[in-house]
Design an enzyme around this catalytic site. Structure first.
Site, short mmCIF file in Angstrom:
data_model
loop_
_atom_site.label_atom_id
_atom_site.label_comp_id
_atom_site.label_asym_id
_atom_site.label_seq_id
_atom_site.Cartn_x
_atom_site.Cartn_y
_atom_site.Cartn_z
N ARG A 138 1.06 -0.90 -0.78
CA ARG A 138 -0.43 0.35 0.47
C ARG A 138 0.58 1.34 -0.10
O ARG A 138 0.35 2.12 -0.76
CB ARG A 138 -0.70 -0.06 1.03
CG ARG A 138 -1.92 -1.54 1.21
CD ARG A 138 -2.30 -0.68 2.68
NE ARG A 138 -1.75 -1.38 3.04
CZ ARG A 138 -1.97 -1.96 4.47
NH1 ARG A 138 -3.40 -1.50 5.31
NH2 ARG A 138 -0.88 -1.54 5.60
N LYS A 154 4.29 -19.29 5.34
CA LYS A 154 3.52 -19.64 7.10
C LYS A 154 2.92 -18.52 8.01
O LYS A 154 3.76 -17.40 7.52
CB LYS A 154 4.45 -20.40 7.78
CG LYS A 154 5.61 -19.51 8.23
CD LYS A 154 6.30 -20.55 9.76
CE LYS A 154 6.44 -19.30 10.75
NZ LYS A 154 7.40 -19.74 11.66
N GLU A 172 16.25 -22.06 20.81
CA GLU A 172 16.72 -20.10 20.30
C GLU A 172 17.47 -19.61 21.80
O GLU A 172 16.46 -20.46 22.36
CB GLU A 172 15.79 -20.27 19.11
CG GLU A 172 15.47 -20.52 18.42
CD GLU A 172 13.98 -19.42 17.73
OE1 GLU A 172 13.75 -18.38 16.94
OE2 GLU A 172 12.64 -19.65 18.24
N HIS A 184 7.35 -27.18 10.88
CA HIS A 184 8.82 -27.67 10.78
C HIS A 184 9.32 -28.20 11.47
O HIS A 184 10.34 -29.61 10.95
CB HIS A 184 10.51 -26.37 11.92
CG HIS A 184 10.03 -24.90 10.91
ND1 HIS A 184 9.26 -24.67 9.67
CD2 HIS A 184 9.39 -23.81 11.81
CE1 HIS A 184 9.67 -23.01 9.67
NE2 HIS A 184 9.60 -22.76 11.01
#
Ligand SMILES: NC(=O)c1ccc[n+]([C@@H]2O[C@H](COP(=O)([O-])OP(=O)(O)OC[C@H]3O[C@@H](n4cnc5c(N)ncnc54)[C@H](OP(=O)(O)O)[C@@H]3O)[C@@H](O)[C@H]2O)c1
Length: 515
Positions: A64, A173, A241, A265
């Site tokens: 946009r 995703k 992580e 995953h």
């Protein structure tokens, strides 16, 4: 396309890829967003640097935000420089690459705007001699996927304009938030596109080491005979992580680890680890075999979530020597948020090969180490003839496939310690990608974009497998919601998740590996 500075090309070294895709126009919805800047444009630039883009190629960014081609090019140039993608050797490619970049300001929620978009695409297609082939990439917020697909269909951009042309669409995703929404999205996609036009991306599948899992299992004769319940005690799949939710708190509040990591995953990794050998390495066979595994995973019923699942949320703690805030104190997160940042599951695959072999799966944020790995734990020797010498130090063999970082595979076995006594301890035989092949690995997005341009969906998720994965995850979400006793356990940032996750394995006489 610049031919003079073409780089050595790891993709072309693989057998399949002497091929250069046919000309096309790639249309990115969400061109001013994070994914385009960080992953998509660097991946396409990578293809250009390796001489893998066709002569007739153009990218059209859509969003946009009002922008001209010039400002879109300058914006991406700055971002590429900042991220270090334009080293001295590659910087000279930019001007040529920039000529392929265009931008069309469109609010994709408005159907009428697509007629203007269609005219602009036709003009760009003609200018760049792109053969009327179109690749649409949906990199907008997921709420925009369905309207964009509908509007593409309404203005006829979903069908090739010539017999020898193609139209494909890549969908990012998350593909739905539960089974019902994934089904609904699939319905909408399939009402506009044929299944063979649709590429649902799971970037894990593009990782070199994930593909190597198939090579490791099915291109070698020595592993497959022991890859079953007779020899394997259990499998642990970990995606850890060190980072927290960063600036994506609002997104994570809606998602949580189960949706963000496990549904896609982790279940894909499990399927690749457990699947039967496909007859051929082609999209149909590989995806059929993965689908059979997803079908064989025993669903965890809502009333059983306490037995087979553990969810956690990071509290204040320390990572890399730095104090970090609790999840609930992150920007965009509710102070009483129940969203999980850690999940551990015990799954079973109800088939002949895997009966009674648990698959323990865990993923979390703010854990002590960034690592994704699949650890296959073999059974102990049936008889301990060395118990008088080695005591408890002998452990069962394991094969660990490291997906990232430090990609490679290691085999752990017991060895005699040099000396006059029969002392032993476990040692590791290690294969490291970097040492074996040198150079850098191909980025997942680079590989997957090229595959899509070549019309090869093998490494993309199929609609039925996404629905199957959601049908495994949705009852867990329901159980967490409806079961009054189901709790989110806190864990200090920088630790390996809540103690309850350890208890999940202790109950079976096992424990998590320390990666
Ligand atoms: N970022 C990642 O690392 C990552 C990783 C995996 C998957 N994903 C998925 O990729 C998608 C994009 O993520 P992101 O992080 O890039 O999001 P983002 O930074 O918020 O960007 C969203 C983009 O969508 C555009 N957009 C929003 N509404 C629009 C409309 N009505 N018409 C046209 N364009 C519109 C925005 O541009 P304007 O504001 O100019 O309209 C912007 O370019 C999401 O579905 C996300 O789940 C992202």
């Amino acid at each position: 396309m610049t031919q003079t500075t073409v780089e050595p090309n790891p993709l072309q070294e693989s057998i399949r890829l002497e091929k250069i895709p046919e000309p096309c126009v790639m249309v990115i919805f969400g061109a001013s967003g994070d994914l385009t800047r960080r992953k998509l444009v660097p991946a396409i630039f990578d293809l250009e640097a390796q001489g893998l883009l066709p002569a007739g190629f153009a990218i059209v960014g859509v969003g946009r935000t009002p922008m001209e081609d010039g400002s879109f090019r300058s914006y991406l140039h700055e971002e590429m420089k900042k991220a270090g993608h334009l080293n001295a050797r590659r910087a000279s490619l930019w001007d040529e690459f920039a000529r392929m970049l265009h931008y069309v300001a469109v609010d994709a929620s408005i159907a009428d705007e697509f007629h203007r978009l269609r005219e602009a695409l036709h003009a760009i297609n003609t200018d760049h001699r792109a053969g009327s082939n179109y690749l649409f990439y949906l990199a907008t917020p997921p709420s925009m996927y369905a309207p964009i697909i509908r509007h593409i269909g309404l203005c006829g951009l979903n069908r090739p304009q010539r017999d020898d042309a193609w139209v494909r669409i890549i969908i990012e995703k998350p593909f739905g938030v539960d089974l019902e929404s994934a089904r609904e999205l699939n319905r909408q996609v399939i009402s506009v596109f044929n299944e063979e036009q649709v590429y649902r991306i799971d970037h894990y599948l593009g990782k070199e080491t994930v593909q190597n899992l198939l090579a490791f299992r099915f291109a070698n004769g020595i592993f497959e005979p022991i890859w079953n319940r007779n020899y394997i005690d259990h499998v642990q799949i970990t995606a850890a992580e060190t980072v927290g939710v960063e600036n994506r708190g609002a997104y994570y509040e809606e998602a949580g680890t189960l949706r963000d990591m496990i549904q896609n995953h982790m279940l894909q990794l499990l399927a690749l680890t457990a699947m039967e050998p496909p007859v051929l390495f082609d999209e149909r066979q590989v995806r059929d075999e993965k689908q059979k595994i997803l079908q064989a995973i025993k669903p965890i019923r809502p009333e059983d979530v306490q037995v087979y699942t553990v969810r956690g949320q990071y509290a204040q703690g320390t990572t890399a020597g730095k104090s970090v805030p609790a999840y609930r104190d992150e920007k965009g997160v509710a102070p009483d948020s129940p969203t999980e940042t850690y999940v551990a599951l015990k799954l079973t695959v109800d088939d002949w090969r895997w009966a009674d072999v648990p698959f323990y799966v865990r993923s979390g944020k703010r854990l002590p180490k960034r690592i994704t790995e699949i650890a296959v734990q073999f059974k102990k020797t049936p008889h301990h003839m060395f118990s008088g010498f080695a005591g408890d130090r002998l452990s069962a063999n394991s094969i660990v496939i490291r997906i990232q970082p430090d990609e490679g595979i290691s085999l752990r076995f017991n060895s005699k310690i040099p000396g006059s006594r029969m002392n032993m301890r476990p040692v590791t035989m290690d294969f490291r990608y970097g040492a074996a092949f040198g150079g850098r690995l191909v980025e997942a997005y680079t590989r997957l974009l090229l595959d899509c341009m070549l019309g090869d969906p093998t490494l993309y998720a199929r609609g039925d497998s996404l629905e199957m994965a959601w049908s495994l995850v949705t009852p867990i979400l329901e159980g967490w919601k409806s079961n009054a006793q189901s709790r989110v356990f806190p864990y200090p940032a920088g630790t390996w998740g809540p103690p309850e996750a350890d208890a999940l394995l202790h109950a079976d006489g096992r424990r998590w590996r320390l990666p």
